[in-house]
Design an enzyme around this catalytic site. Sequence first.
Site: not given
Ligand code: PSU
Ligand code: MN
Length: 316
Positions: A24, A102, A122, A159, A161, A163, A180
Amino acid sequence: MTVVTLHPEVADALDQGRPVVALETAVLTCGLPRSTWQADHGDCPEGIDPASPLHLATSRLLADTVRTAGAVPATCAIVDGQPMIGLDDATLEHLALAAPAKAAPESTALHCAAGTTAGTTVGGTLMLLQQAASIAPPIRWFATGGIGGVHRNWQDHLDVSADLGMLARTPVGVVCAGAKSILDVHATAEALQTLGVPVLGMDTSRMPAFLSTGADDAPPVTSTEHPAAIAQAHWTMGGGGVLCVQDPPVEAALDRTDASAWADAAEAGVSTTGPMRTPDLLQAMATISKGATLQANIAVLVANARTAAALARSAV
Ligand code: PSU
Ligand code: MN
């Protein structure tokens, strides 16, 4: 109609049944600093060019890692509105220099229509892989650091994701160090179960905490040495994504207490909502930890890319 472009190297590998690993790029455009490695962050991670911006150097290192491990890297992004799988170095540089953006499941089509450039999350990457599977043999393995999931304090402000939803419906094995640590890991594990996503622990029976090992009270995962066989069975039965989780490499893992204190401090200091919430939280952790989370994040990304390549090789 927007049709994803497969780099010829990726298309040839797929046609010939050789291993391919998707990568990604939201981690490139939004997840890592655009400055070079700073001396006050500690030693520059091995394989990172200290003269290049860190986000670009890390993306290059991940592609090199996949190659060294015997697979073809398929780095995904939307470039000037064109979804692409497999980027040459000039295109990767163009992406790194573009304004930070993104492409997540809800915004990928918008970037295509607007002709803009964005790193795929992702979920966004999975959309590209899904479309590619209609024009070429499917790409089954994908590496990231930590997936997105259910944010902390979801009781007050929901909130989650995208993903997770995309993972549930796309037959790809995603190698990561769990969700994360800025997230609610327990709630994310419950959501994955509800969505029917098998979570397979590689050398661990606890959900890893992204930059540190899974705690005793981390949600249990199915410990297995054979994720590729389980994934194949899942896909044969019409299942979607499979999450393969591994702890950060021992030498790079953060102390669990430090990591959780930094995540708490980031959560307390960041009020952003929407797509920039995750990047802002990661940036806050890097600042608070004086670069320690960056060291660990890069080590996790590299280790996961290596494992995804091994899985892709074992599966062909
Ligand atoms: N893994 C990492 N750093 C990142 C991400 C993943 O070590 O920045 C990114 C990935 O692209 C994941 C995104 O899909 O963070 C999630 O963002 P959100 O919570 O806005 O969906
Ligand atoms: Mn979000």
